[in-house]
Design a protein around this motif. Structure first.
Motif, PDB file in Angstrom:
ATOM      1  N   GLY A  77      48.657   4.500  48.604  1.00  0.00           N
ATOM      2  CA  GLY A  77      48.066   3.256  49.080  1.00  0.00           C
ATOM      3  C   GLY A  77      46.653   2.994  48.615  1.00  0.00           C
ATOM      4  N   THR A  78      46.070   3.903  47.835  1.00  0.00           N
ATOM      5  CA  THR A  78      44.690   3.724  47.371  1.00  0.00           C
ATOM      6  C   THR A  78      44.550   3.854  45.859  1.00  0.00           C
ATOM      7  OG1 THR A  78      44.235   6.073  47.783  1.00  0.00           O
ATOM      8  CG2 THR A  78      43.712   4.527  49.555  1.00  0.00           C
ATOM      9  N   THR A  79      45.308   4.740  45.238  1.00  0.00           N
ATOM     10  CA  THR A  79      45.188   4.957  43.799  1.00  0.00           C
ATOM     11  C   THR A  79      45.854   3.818  43.045  1.00  0.00           C
ATOM     12  OG1 THR A  79      45.280   7.342  44.179  1.00  0.00           O
ATOM     13  CG2 THR A  79      45.568   6.577  41.920  1.00  0.00           C
ATOM     14  N   GLU A  80      45.078   3.175  42.204  1.00  0.00           N
ATOM     15  CA  GLU A  80      45.567   1.976  41.524  1.00  0.00           C
ATOM     16  C   GLU A  80      46.385   2.331  40.291  1.00  0.00           C
ATOM     17  OE1 GLU A  80      43.313  -1.754  39.482  1.00  0.00           O
ATOM     18  OE2 GLU A  80      42.768  -1.333  41.564  1.00  0.00           O
ATOM     19  N   THR A 319      56.353   3.236  45.738  1.00  0.00           N
ATOM     20  CA  THR A 319      56.796   4.569  46.165  1.00  0.00           C
ATOM     21  C   THR A 319      56.434   5.645  45.153  1.00  0.00           C
ATOM     22  OG1 THR A 319      58.932   4.222  45.085  1.00  0.00           O
ATOM     23  CG2 THR A 319      58.760   3.590  47.411  1.00  0.00           C
ATOM     24  N   PHE A 320      55.837   5.270  44.027  1.00  0.00           N
ATOM     25  CA  PHE A 320      55.583   6.220  42.952  1.00  0.00           C
ATOM     26  C   PHE A 320      54.540   7.251  43.369  1.00  0.00           C
ATOM     27  CE2 PHE A 320      56.585   2.152  40.657  1.00  0.00           C
ATOM     28  CZ  PHE A 320      57.901   2.480  40.410  1.00  0.00           C
ATOM     29  N   ASP A 321      54.849   8.496  43.116  1.00  0.00           N
ATOM     30  CA  ASP A 321      53.965   9.609  43.439  1.00  0.00           C
ATOM     31  C   ASP A 321      53.203   9.989  42.166  1.00  0.00           C
ATOM     32  OD1 ASP A 321      53.512  12.706  43.455  1.00  0.00           O
ATOM     33  OD2 ASP A 321      53.741  12.168  45.566  1.00  0.00           O
ATOM     34  N   LYS A 322      51.883   9.837  42.170  1.00  0.00           N
ATOM     35  CA  LYS A 322      51.122  10.037  40.934  1.00  0.00           C
ATOM     36  C   LYS A 322      51.272  11.437  40.352  1.00  0.00           C
ATOM     37  CE  LYS A 322      46.791   8.922  38.660  1.00  0.00           C
ATOM     38  NZ  LYS A 322      46.949  10.002  37.674  1.00  0.00           N
ATOM     39  N   PRO A 323      51.169  12.499  41.145  1.00  0.00           N
ATOM     40  CA  PRO A 323      51.366  13.824  40.537  1.00  0.00           C
ATOM     41  C   PRO A 323      52.740  13.980  39.880  1.00  0.00           C
ATOM     42  CG  PRO A 323      50.305  14.049  42.670  1.00  0.00           C
ATOM     43  CD  PRO A 323      50.724  12.607  42.545  1.00  0.00           C
ATOM     44  N   LYS A 324      53.776  13.452  40.511  1.00  0.00           N
ATOM     45  CA  LYS A 324      55.113  13.543  39.922  1.00  0.00           C
ATOM     46  C   LYS A 324      55.208  12.676  38.666  1.00  0.00           C
ATOM     47  CE  LYS A 324      57.765  14.767  44.083  1.00  0.00           C
ATOM     48  NZ  LYS A 324      56.631  15.056  44.953  1.00  0.00           N
ATOM     49  N   GLN A 325      54.596  11.499  38.706  1.00  0.00           N
ATOM     50  CA  GLN A 325      54.610  10.640  37.526  1.00  0.00           C
ATOM     51  C   GLN A 325      53.904  11.316  36.361  1.00  0.00           C
ATOM     52  OE1 GLN A 325      56.243   7.662  37.234  1.00  0.00           O
ATOM     53  NE2 GLN A 325      55.729   7.862  35.074  1.00  0.00           N
ATOM     54  N   ASP A 326      52.780  11.916  36.636  1.00  0.00           N
ATOM     55  CA  ASP A 326      52.058  12.649  35.588  1.00  0.00           C
ATOM     56  C   ASP A 326      52.877  13.828  35.085  1.00  0.00           C
ATOM     57  OD1 ASP A 326      49.971  10.874  35.918  1.00  0.00           O
ATOM     58  OD2 ASP A 326      48.768  12.224  37.158  1.00  0.00           O
ATOM     59  N   ALA A 327      53.605  14.473  35.989  1.00  0.00           N
ATOM     60  CA  ALA A 327      54.428  15.609  35.590  1.00  0.00           C
ATOM     61  C   ALA A 327      55.557  15.178  34.653  1.00  0.00           C
ATOM     62  CB  ALA A 327      55.012  16.290  36.824  1.00  0.00           C
ATOM     63  N   PHE A 328      56.133  14.008  34.898  1.00  0.00           N
ATOM     64  CA  PHE A 328      57.206  13.501  34.034  1.00  0.00           C
ATOM     65  C   PHE A 328      56.673  13.248  32.623  1.00  0.00           C
ATOM     66  CE2 PHE A 328      61.413  11.385  35.371  1.00  0.00           C
ATOM     67  CZ  PHE A 328      62.052  11.856  34.243  1.00  0.00           C
ATOM     68  N   THR A 329      55.539  12.593  32.551  1.00  0.00           N
ATOM     69  CA  THR A 329      54.927  12.307  31.251  1.00  0.00           C
ATOM     70  C   THR A 329      54.602  13.597  30.511  1.00  0.00           C
ATOM     71  OG1 THR A 329      53.962  10.301  32.205  1.00  0.00           O
ATOM     72  CG2 THR A 329      53.052  11.071  30.117  1.00  0.00           C
ATOM     73  N   LYS A 330      54.061  14.549  31.236  1.00  0.00           N
ATOM     74  CA  LYS A 330      53.712  15.844  30.639  1.00  0.00           C
ATOM     75  C   LYS A 330      54.953  16.566  30.140  1.00  0.00           C
ATOM     76  CE  LYS A 330      51.802  20.348  32.009  1.00  0.00           C
ATOM     77  NZ  LYS A 330      51.272  21.122  33.175  1.00  0.00           N
ATOM     78  N   ALA A 331      56.038  16.537  30.901  1.00  0.00           N
ATOM     79  CA  ALA A 331      57.262  17.233  30.508  1.00  0.00           C
ATOM     80  C   ALA A 331      57.833  16.665  29.214  1.00  0.00           C
ATOM     81  CB  ALA A 331      58.295  17.135  31.635  1.00  0.00           C
ATOM     82  N   VAL A 332      57.851  15.343  29.077  1.00  0.00           N
ATOM     83  CA  VAL A 332      58.358  14.724  27.850  1.00  0.00           C
ATOM     84  C   VAL A 332      57.485  15.121  26.659  1.00  0.00           C
ATOM     85  CG1 VAL A 332      58.786  12.543  26.677  1.00  0.00           C
ATOM     86  CG2 VAL A 332      59.409  12.799  29.085  1.00  0.00           C
ATOM     87  N   GLN A 333      56.182  15.113  26.873  1.00  0.00           N
ATOM     88  CA  GLN A 333      55.257  15.459  25.792  1.00  0.00           C
ATOM     89  C   GLN A 333      55.467  16.910  25.339  1.00  0.00           C
ATOM     90  OE1 GLN A 333      52.902  13.432  24.247  1.00  0.00           O
ATOM     91  NE2 GLN A 333      52.533  15.138  22.846  1.00  0.00           N
ATOM     92  N   GLN A 334      55.508  17.834  26.283  1.00  0.00           N
ATOM     93  CA  GLN A 334      55.584  19.251  25.934  1.00  0.00           C
ATOM     94  C   GLN A 334      56.950  19.670  25.413  1.00  0.00           C
ATOM     95  OE1 GLN A 334      54.280  21.418  29.421  1.00  0.00           O
ATOM     96  NE2 GLN A 334      52.123  21.108  28.961  1.00  0.00           N
ATOM     97  N   GLU A 335      58.001  19.146  26.039  1.00  0.00           N
ATOM     98  CA  GLU A 335      59.340  19.615  25.693  1.00  0.00           C
ATOM     99  C   GLU A 335      59.974  18.872  24.530  1.00  0.00           C
ATOM    100  OE1 GLU A 335      60.520  22.322  26.968  1.00  0.00           O
ATOM    101  OE2 GLU A 335      58.833  22.508  28.349  1.00  0.00           O
ATOM    102  N   LEU A 336      59.505  17.657  24.257  1.00  0.00           N
ATOM    103  CA  LEU A 336      60.113  16.885  23.172  1.00  0.00           C
ATOM    104  C   LEU A 336      59.095  16.449  22.131  1.00  0.00           C
ATOM    105  CD1 LEU A 336      62.518  15.358  21.889  1.00  0.00           C
ATOM    106  CD2 LEU A 336      61.842  13.386  23.279  1.00  0.00           C
ATOM    107  N   THR A 337      58.130  15.640  22.541  1.00  0.00           N
ATOM    108  CA  THR A 337      57.222  15.024  21.569  1.00  0.00           C
ATOM    109  C   THR A 337      56.503  16.053  20.717  1.00  0.00           C
ATOM    110  OG1 THR A 337      56.880  13.247  23.183  1.00  0.00           O
ATOM    111  CG2 THR A 337      55.391  13.319  21.299  1.00  0.00           C
ATOM    112  N   ASP A 338      56.066  17.150  21.330  1.00  0.00           N
ATOM    113  CA  ASP A 338      55.355  18.178  20.573  1.00  0.00           C
ATOM    114  C   ASP A 338      56.248  18.875  19.551  1.00  0.00           C
ATOM    115  OD1 ASP A 338      53.101  17.585  21.974  1.00  0.00           O
ATOM    116  OD2 ASP A 338      53.154  19.356  23.279  1.00  0.00           O
ATOM    117  N   ASN A 339      57.569  18.721  19.698  1.00  0.00           N
ATOM    118  CA  ASN A 339      58.502  19.347  18.760  1.00  0.00           C
ATOM    119  C   ASN A 339      58.941  18.403  17.646  1.00  0.00           C
ATOM    120  OD1 ASN A 339      59.113  22.108  19.944  1.00  0.00           O
ATOM    121  ND2 ASN A 339      59.510  20.816  21.716  1.00  0.00           N
TER     122      ASN A 339
END
Length: 777
Positions: A77-80, A319-339
């Motif tokens: 409710g506060t993080t934009e 309903t978006f949870d920022k830590p989880k959203q950041d975790a999703f982005t990080k997972a795609v980057q590390q597991e796919l994009t970096d390869n």
């Protein structure tokens, strides 16, 4: 002598007296003429004023004054997340604005505000005199006049606009109370840094909501109103910084004079340095995808219509949870994009795209989505698209439909322990269209259970089981679980539907798996918890009613829990989802890889979180799907590779710090037996289908296999890991080998009967609704 005669005599005497005066004196009017002229002019002015007051209406607000942006917030409710709209403005009510800030604005801009009638004649005359005497251009406008200019008129410096401003200000002062006028002024004024309105200004200069402004901060924002850009002390020249601080001091001193502030508090107040200018929160990165999901939900759920949403001014808590959203982005980057290495492998490592969604099974809340790498560069939201086949992630729906049906057409019960013929390219019997799907790499599995067929993703088994359950029932089950009824590829007139020709979005699929995880209780995924808007001018607040999110029964609990129990075995040392073992928690899921390797999926869940990950390639110009084969140097991309690895990395971070939860399953019929690993061999061709019944000549069309490469031409399996079974699954201990099921054998290259013309490809489905049968894993 009569009265008339006497008057005539007096006039004659006066005429004679004027004739005796010098010429210059006779040219000047008499006091009677002056008095009469002045009186006439005054009467004319009063009349004209009255007429103009009546005929000049209070107009509607101008478009710019009511234009606002929508503000999207994370679940806290506060993080934009983002702001959308051309005008950076968010209206607030007067009660949300601290009283000190209100008083500071009155002190800085119009110290007679609470006493005047909308205009201040003394102030206007004083401003005019000071302007004429070289003391600088001064407006002399009251807060009411400035509000009228901002809200109803324009910023044009013309006499006609100024005249209309005066009459409208008088009317507005009569029609509205001072609080409403002050609220409208503060919501429509420009404060610099692209901020319109006090709420946007509070964020721009101090990073807080207006309700959190201190006395000193409110006084500085009030000081900015005179020269917003020049008085920004973070960017102003030294001379202008001094003027800005002097204006701030003038504001505070005025508050003391007006009785709004005590001398002691005034003396204790120090200048509040604002924060550095921040870039406007736009739609780059993941923000645009999250906004798209929220907007789509608000409109499709019928909460508000698209034009009302686009009009702006809404504060939207998602309903978006920022830590989880950041975790999703990080997972795609590390597991796919970096390869990926587009320079070294331009033919295979370009245009690779990921679609993902994460939903709470118990509530249906969407906590994270992955719609692409950066909305500013790729504005199409892959999390919502419905044009990628989901392959074998559809098989749990086949199984669920079979559990609902309870019996195959030949009377045998359908349970996880029901046996089927796992021969590759075995013709499906009883289907509406010919179909004989190959298993991956042409492997013949022999007589195996539905449980084992799910673990190994055996196409021939589930193509037949889906027909035995009834394709109409399979479709109905899919819809009840949450797949849209209009999604392509879910036509019960095509036997291939059983293996996942359907093309729901990643979010649709997450919702369906969440219903299975939630013991058969389905929620339509939702992404907004609160919606509110302050109406410009009136200050009233719109708060649309939000849905209650009551679940619907898609499956009986024992049916849903039985499917979950079977899916747990997929995440085991020899299951196609073995890579998900790294999560180290009880989990269930299913891989999916479609024909021609056009997409790859993993859909899985723990008791508390369901997540789907899809992978595909798309030509950016033609939007045609391209094979994933060769991506990152791998011969074939299956659901057990990058999709499962991304899923595992994301779920690991998303659940980090939370207590491990175990499945609470009530499986009913079919049991919750553990995986039985095959050890023996048998002739695949000698094992009939559990549902095969004698077929009358001509009662069914001749069978036909799915279009696929011959066994000798198929690429080697490089993507679905089958590690040695040395580590037990977190949810199912390693079973003791038995002779229940035969060892799968790779079918050698052999001559098959002629096959009919392959069905159309998925990239261009025909108008008849036929879908490409996927070869899935």
């Amino acid at each position: 002598m009569t009265v008339s005669t006497r008057r005539q005599a007096k006039r004659a005497i006066r005429r004679e007296a004027r004739r005796a005066l010098p010429l210059w004196r006779r040219l000047l009017p008499t006091w009677r003429v002056v008095l009469g002229t002045v009186t006439a002019l005054l009467l004319l002015a009063v009349g004209a004023f009255a007429v103009l007051y009546v005929i000049v209406p209070v107009p509607d607000a101008n478009a710019h004054a009511v234009a606002q942006n929508n503000i999207y917030l994370y679940a806290d409710g506060t993080t934009e997340i983002a702001r959308t709209g051309a005008v950076n403005r968010t209206d607030v009510t007067i009660d949300q604005i601290p009283l000190d800030t209100q008083h500071a604005v009155v002190s800085a801009e119009d110290r007679t505000f609470y006493r005047n009638r909308g205009i201040d004649l003394k102030g206007m005359l004083r401003a005019g005199w000071n302007t004429l005497t070289g003391k600088g251009m001064q407006g002399g406008s009251t807060i009411t006049q400035q509000y009228v200019k901002n809200y109803y008129l324009t910023q044009d410096q013309t006499i006609s606009r100024k005249g209309r401003e005066l009459f409208i200000a008088l009317k507005v002062d009569q029609q509205r109370d001072k609080k409403e006028i002050l609220s409208g002024y503060l919501n429509s004024s420009y404060f610099g840094r692209g901020a319109y309105g006090i709420q946007s200004a509070a964020h721009a200069y101090y990073g807080v909501d207006v309700s959190g402004l201190t006395l000193a901060q409110g006084a500085y924002l009030a000081a900015l109103l005179q020269a917003p850009s020049a008085y920004d002390v973070k960017t102003a020249k030294p001379a202008n910084r001094d003027k800005a601080i002097a204006r701030w001091n003038y504001t505070l001193d005025g508050m003391v004079q007006l009785g709004f502030l005590s001398p002691a508090d005034r003396a204790a107040t120090t200048f509040p340095e604002p924060i550095d200018p921040q870039p406007t929160t736009g739609l780059s990165g993941q923000a645009g995808y999250l906004v798209g999901v929220a907007d789509d939900y608000l409109v499709t759920a019928g909460i508000i219509d698209a034009p009302t949403l686009k009009a702006g001014g809404w504060r939207i808590t998602t309903t978006f949870d920022k830590p989880k959203q950041d975790a999703f982005t990080k997972a795609v980057q590390q597991e796919l994009t970096d390869n990926l290495d587009p320079k070294a492998r331009p033919a295979t490592d370009t245009d690779v795209r990921v679609a993902g969604a994460s939903v709470e099974p118990a509530t249906g809340r969407v906590v994270a989505v992955y719609g692409g790498p950066d909305y500013a560069k790729q504005p199409y939201n892959d999390a919502l698209r419905q044009d990628n086949q989901i392959g074998s992630t559809f098989k749990p729906i086949d199984l669920a439909a079979g559990l609902v049906a309870q019996h195959a057409p030949d009377g045998r019960p359908i349970t996880p322990d029901t046996r089927y013929d796992g021969s590759s390219e075995r013709p499906v019997t009883g289907g509406p269209t010919p179909y004989a799907p190959p298993n991956e790499d042409g492997i013949d599995y022999g007589n195996i259970t539905l449980r084992y067929a799910m673990l190994k993703s055996v196409n021939s088994v589930y193509a037949q089981e889906g027909v035995d359950a009834g394709l109409a029932r399979v479709r109905e089950t899919a819809i009840k679980l949450g797949l849209p009824d209009n999604v392509p590829g879910m036509d019960p007139g095509n036997t291939s539907m059983t293996l996942g020709t359907a093309t729901p979005s990643a979010l649709d699929l997450a919702g369906a798996y969440a219903a299975i995880a939630n013991h058969g209780q389905a929620h339509t995924p939702w992404s907004v918890t609160k919606l509110e808007r302050v109406n410009a001018g009136s200050g009233s607040v719109d708060v649309p009613k939000m849905p209650e999110h009551t679940p619907t029964a898609a499956l009986d609990r024992n049916e849903a829990d039985t499917v979950t129990d079977v899916l747990r075995d997929v995440i085991s040392p020899r299951g196609t989802g073995a890579a998900a073992l790294d999560l180290g928690r009880p989990a269930a899921g299913k891989t999916g890889t479609t024909d021609s390797n056009l997409s790859a999926w993993f859909a899985g869940f723990t008791p508390e979180l369901t997540t789907t990950v899809g992978l595909f390639r798309e030509n950016p110009k033609t939007h045609a799907k391209e094979p994933l084969a060769g991506t990152a140097g791998l011969g074939r991309i299956n659901g057990g590779t990058f999709p499962t690895k991304i899923w595992t990395a994301y779920m690991t971070d998303a659940l980090d710090g939370s207590a491990v939860q175990h499945f609470d399953l009530q499986t009913g019929r079919g049991g919750s037996g553990q995986t039985t690993w095959p050890t023996g061999t048998s002739s695949a061709s000698a094992t009939p289908s559990a549902s095969t019944a004698p077929t009358a000549a001509g009662s069914r069309p001749p069978s036909a296999p799915a279009p696929t490469e011959p066994a000798s031409a198929r690429p080697s399996a490089t993507s679905e890991p089958t590690p040695d079974p040395v580590v037990p699954s977190p949810q199912a201990p390693l079973p003791t080998p038995t002779q229940d099921q035969p060892t799968a054998t790779t079918r050698p290259t052999q001559t098959h009967p002629p096959k009919p013309t392959p069905q159309p490809t998925a990239t261009a489905p025909p108008a008849t609704g036929a879908a490409t049968p996927p070869v899935t894993q």
